[in-house]
Each structure stands twice: as C-alpha cells, then as structure tokens.
Design a protein around this motif. Sequence first.
Motif, PDB file in Angstrom:
ATOM      1  N   ARG A 150       0.787  -1.404   0.094  1.00 44.35           N
ATOM      2  CA  ARG A 150      -0.083   0.034  -0.026  1.00 44.35           C
ATOM      3  C   ARG A 150       0.890   1.484  -0.039  1.00 44.35           C
ATOM      4  N   VAL A 151       0.345   2.185  -0.705  1.00 42.31           N
ATOM      5  CA  VAL A 151       1.157   3.655  -0.841  1.00 42.31           C
ATOM      6  C   VAL A 151      -0.108   4.506  -0.367  1.00 42.31           C
ATOM      7  N   ASN A 152       0.340   5.427   0.671  1.00 43.23           N
ATOM      8  CA  ASN A 152      -0.724   6.594   1.140  1.00 43.23           C
ATOM      9  C   ASN A 152      -0.291   7.606  -0.032  1.00 43.23           C
ATOM     10  N   GLU A 153      -1.178   7.903  -0.803  1.00 40.05           N
ATOM     11  CA  GLU A 153      -1.043   8.987  -1.990  1.00 40.05           C
ATOM     12  C   GLU A 153      -0.913  10.420  -1.357  1.00 40.05           C
ATOM     13  N   ARG A 154      -1.429  10.825  -0.297  1.00 37.57           N
ATOM     14  CA  ARG A 154      -1.146  11.907   0.399  1.00 37.57           C
ATOM     15  C   ARG A 154       0.048  12.109   1.001  1.00 37.57           C
ATOM     16  N   GLY A 155       0.595  11.085   1.547  1.00 33.74           N
ATOM     17  CA  GLY A 155       1.939  10.965   2.000  1.00 33.74           C
ATOM     18  C   GLY A 155       2.884  11.029   0.874  1.00 33.74           C
ATOM     19  N   ARG A 156       2.480  10.288  -0.340  1.00 30.56           N
ATOM     20  CA  ARG A 156       3.493  10.396  -1.284  1.00 30.56           C
ATOM     21  C   ARG A 156       3.599  11.836  -1.905  1.00 30.56           C
ATOM     22  N   GLN A 157       2.704  12.417  -1.685  1.00 29.48           N
ATOM     23  CA  GLN A 157       2.476  13.906  -2.431  1.00 29.48           C
ATOM     24  C   GLN A 157       3.275  14.875  -1.590  1.00 29.48           C
ATOM     25  N   TRP A 158       3.361  14.392  -0.195  1.00 24.79           N
ATOM     26  CA  TRP A 158       4.072  15.325   0.659  1.00 24.79           C
ATOM     27  C   TRP A 158       5.414  15.189   0.759  1.00 24.79           C
ATOM     28  N   VAL A 159       5.839  14.165   0.310  1.00 22.72           N
ATOM     29  CA  VAL A 159       7.310  13.718  -0.019  1.00 22.72           C
ATOM     30  C   VAL A 159       7.947  14.349  -1.258  1.00 22.72           C
ATOM     31  N   ILE A 160       6.936  14.432  -2.443  1.00 25.30           N
ATOM     32  CA  ILE A 160       7.413  14.888  -3.580  1.00 25.30           C
ATOM     33  C   ILE A 160       7.535  16.399  -3.257  1.00 25.30           C
ATOM     34  N   HIS A 161       6.264  16.959  -2.581  1.00 24.77           N
ATOM     35  CA  HIS A 161       6.574  18.583  -2.286  1.00 24.77           C
ATOM     36  C   HIS A 161       7.836  18.914  -1.491  1.00 24.77           C
ATOM     37  N   HIS A 162       8.025  18.016  -0.505  1.00 29.22           N
ATOM     38  CA  HIS A 162       8.907  18.694   0.302  1.00 29.22           C
ATOM     39  C   HIS A 162      10.481  17.930   0.238  1.00 29.22           C
ATOM     40  N   GLN A 163      10.507  17.023  -0.477  1.00 27.43           N
ATOM     41  CA  GLN A 163      11.883  16.335  -0.963  1.00 27.43           C
ATOM     42  C   GLN A 163      12.381  15.840   0.141  1.00 27.43           C
ATOM     43  N   LYS A 164      11.410  15.345   1.261  1.00 24.05           N
ATOM     44  CA  LYS A 164      11.961  14.699   2.262  1.00 24.05           C
ATOM     45  C   LYS A 164      11.437  13.263   2.619  1.00 24.05           C
ATOM     46  N   LYS A 165      12.078  12.238   3.221  1.00 25.55           N
ATOM     47  CA  LYS A 165      11.710  11.002   3.568  1.00 25.55           C
ATOM     48  C   LYS A 165      10.564  11.271   4.533  1.00 25.55           C
ATOM     49  N   MET A 166       9.319  10.335   4.457  1.00 28.07           N
ATOM     50  CA  MET A 166       8.466  10.164   5.425  1.00 28.07           C
ATOM     51  C   MET A 166       7.761   8.756   4.968  1.00 28.07           C
ATOM     52  N   VAL A 167       7.486   7.792   5.999  1.00 28.42           N
ATOM     53  CA  VAL A 167       6.975   6.793   6.034  1.00 28.42           C
ATOM     54  C   VAL A 167       5.552   6.858   5.479  1.00 28.42           C
ATOM     55  N   HIS A 168       5.182   6.401   4.177  1.00 33.19           N
ATOM     56  CA  HIS A 168       3.816   6.414   3.666  1.00 33.19           C
ATOM     57  C   HIS A 168       3.326   5.387   2.749  1.00 33.19           C
ATOM     58  N   ALA A 169       4.593   4.322   2.775  1.00 37.91           N
ATOM     59  CA  ALA A 169       4.318   2.921   1.961  1.00 37.91           C
ATOM     60  C   ALA A 169       4.280   1.981   2.674  1.00 37.91           C
ATOM     61  N   THR A 170       3.731   0.990   2.927  1.00 43.10           N
ATOM     62  CA  THR A 170       3.932  -0.205   3.655  1.00 43.10           C
ATOM     63  C   THR A 170       3.609  -1.525   3.127  1.00 43.10           C
ATOM     64  N   ILE A 171       4.155  -2.646   3.546  1.00 41.50           N
ATOM     65  CA  ILE A 171       3.794  -3.890   2.946  1.00 41.50           C
ATOM     66  C   ILE A 171       3.379  -4.657   4.312  1.00 41.50           C
ATOM     67  N   ARG A 172       2.300  -5.375   4.196  1.00 38.19           N
ATOM     68  CA  ARG A 172       1.730  -5.976   5.502  1.00 38.19           C
ATOM     69  C   ARG A 172       1.452  -7.464   5.138  1.00 38.19           C
TER      70      ARG A 172
END
Length: 90
Positions: free
Chosen positions: A16-38
């Motif tokens: 799973r990829v959280n699209e809002r978190g992905r967009q935050w990463v792209i915008h801020h150019q910083k790492k953040m946990v937003h994708a998981t494998i469960r």
Amino acid sequence: MFYNTGPFVLLDPVFRVNERGRQWVIHHQKKMVHATIRGLPRVPARFYVPPGARLVKYNPYRNEHFVLLDGTPVFKARTAYFKDKEVWII
C-alpha cells in the motif's frame, strides 16, 4: 529503501502507498513513511529466495505504487521475501 531488511518472509503481503503521504514527500523532498507492506510474518529456519521470484521496487518520485522491474504495479502477492534491503515476491 526498505527498513526491515530481513531475512524474513511475509505470507499474503499487501502493498500500500498512501497517496497523500507520497505527495508530501514529492513536495517537500524529504523522507516520510507512507508506503507499507503488511502480511503474516514468518522467519524460516533456512532462508532463501526461490527461483522465479521477482524483485519489487518503490520510488515515490517515479511510481504511484510498488512495481516490478518492468513497471507492473504490485498490490498483493502470495509471498514476499525480505533480504538485504530488497523485497522479492512470488
């Protein structure tokens, strides 16, 4: 990059990829946990990546989802093998 480097196995993994978190990463150019494998974790007595397993990658700047090397999106699999910061699926 995968932080749980293994070696271990997940049964019935869901990617799973959280699209809002992905967009935050792209915008801020910083790492953040937003994708998981469960899935259901297993630590086998003898670990190996089976022949025919396919490598899974994720890069928030290039892909909206986890993908195989040919670009095919991955949402679930039968088994995921985590080894040396890589994830392989069958």
